[in-house]
Write an enzyme that holds these catalytic residues in place. Structure first.
Site, short mmCIF file in Angstrom:
data_model
loop_
_atom_site.label_atom_id
_atom_site.label_comp_id
_atom_site.label_asym_id
_atom_site.label_seq_id
_atom_site.Cartn_x
_atom_site.Cartn_y
_atom_site.Cartn_z
N SER A 191 8.32 3.21 -17.54
CA SER A 191 7.39 3.72 -16.52
C SER A 191 8.17 4.01 -15.25
CB SER A 191 6.30 2.68 -16.23
OG SER A 191 5.60 3.08 -15.07
N HIS A 236 7.06 7.37 -19.24
CA HIS A 236 5.65 7.12 -18.92
C HIS A 236 5.45 7.40 -17.42
CE1 HIS A 236 1.75 5.10 -19.57
NE2 HIS A 236 1.93 4.54 -18.37
N MET A 249 -1.99 7.87 -10.04
CA MET A 249 -3.05 7.05 -9.42
C MET A 249 -3.59 7.75 -8.18
SD MET A 249 -1.32 3.30 -9.67
CE MET A 249 -0.30 2.82 -11.06
N ASP A 275 2.76 7.35 -14.33
CA ASP A 275 1.50 6.79 -13.87
C ASP A 275 0.95 7.58 -12.69
OD1 ASP A 275 1.10 4.44 -15.54
OD2 ASP A 275 2.96 3.72 -14.64
C1 DX5 Z 1 0.04 -0.05 -14.24
C2 DX5 Z 1 0.75 1.06 -14.91
C3 DX5 Z 1 1.94 0.67 -15.70
C4 DX5 Z 1 3.05 0.01 -14.93
C5 DX5 Z 1 3.65 -1.02 -15.84
O1 DX5 Z 1 -1.18 0.41 -13.79
O2 DX5 Z 1 -0.12 1.78 -15.78
O3 DX5 Z 1 2.46 1.79 -16.45
O4 DX5 Z 1 4.07 0.88 -14.51
O5 DX5 Z 1 4.57 -1.76 -15.12
P1 DX5 Z 1 5.18 -3.12 -15.68
O6 DX5 Z 1 5.89 -2.78 -16.97
O7 DX5 Z 1 6.10 -3.54 -14.59
O8 DX5 Z 1 4.04 -4.06 -15.90
ZN ZN Z 2 0.69 3.32 -17.18
#
Ligand code: DX5
Ligand code: ZN
Length: 216
Positions: free
Chosen positions: A7, A32, A36, A34
């Site tokens: 991510s 990945h 938001m 994200d």
């Molecule tokens: C959280 C995101 C994840 C995040 C995961 O809302 O959807 O993709 O980046 O991060 P880790 O692996 O640090 O929990």
């Molecule tokens: Zn995510």
């Protein structure tokens, strides 16, 4: 073999191109991303212009996770930007709009995905399972990296694996949140084949070894 999707929420934003190149050198196949909006989740990250810029510097599979209110308003832009997988939350709109958004993503040549938050049961996405290429089970509350893995999501994960075996066996089953060397093993045992890792990947001293270990 499982797929590892680092991510980029945990990457170095001022050195993003360097980090994207580095992930490929570490043997990674997917990234990945994200997205938001500060409304569906209490954090703001990247827009579709950023995905478009990523697409120019990497040929890795872009797994785009939309954490935005009423995603149907923006699926066209994220598809045009170059997402390979575009995943929407079942909690983010009405059933009618969720169905329409998944169909629109497919019609634009992108692979649609559906995601459930921790408090949402597997049954909430049952009707969408034949229509998607990816199902994502959140193992933290969406919004932030670095949170603690919720092991009590594992029954839901294996329930979804069984449902997919029945309705859509080629569909990927992905986990996101708190995935590290230890919790990844639990996720794979419960049917996950795509593992998102943010802080554990970028915080790892040997990212190639980390990736190989999660893949195995
Ligand atoms: C959280 C995101 C994840 C995040 C995961 O809302 O959807 O993709 O980046 O991060 P880790 O692996 O640090 O929990
Ligand atoms: Zn995510």
């Amino acid at each position: 073999m499982a797929i590892v999707a680092p991510s980029i929420l945990s990457a170095d934003y001022m050195n993003m191109e360097r980090d994207l190149t580095m992930t490929k050198e570490m043997g990674v196949k997917w990234l990945h991303v994200d997205i938001m909006d500060g409304i569906f989740v209490p954090n703001i990250t990247f827009g579709y212009g950023f995905v478009k810029a990523m697409r120019k510097v990497t040929d890795l599979t872009l797994d785009v996770h939309l954490m935005i209110d009423r995603p149907i308003r923006y699926v066209q832009q994220f598809c045009d930007a170059g997402a390979d997988y575009l995943t929407i939350h079942v909690e983010s709109d009405t059933p009618e709009n969720t169905l329409a958004a998944l169909q629109k993503i497919r019609s634009l040549g992108v692979k649609p995905g559906i995601v459930v938050k921790p408090n949402t049961p597997a049954e909430a996405i049952e009707s969408y399972l034949p229509l998607v290429d990816l199902v994502l089970v959140m193992t933290v509350e969406p919004g932030f990296g670095g949170q603690k893995f919720m092991a009590h999501m594992m029954p839901k994960l294996s329930q979804l694996r069984q449902m997919l075996d029945k309705f859509n066996p080629s569909c990927h089953l992905e986990v996101d949140g708190g995935v590290d060397l230890v919790t990844a093993k639990t996720c794979k045992e419960n049917g996950a084949d795509v593992l998102v890792a943010g802080s554990a990947f970028f915080g790892s001293a040997d990212k190639a070894a980390f990736t190989r270990s999660l893949e195995a």
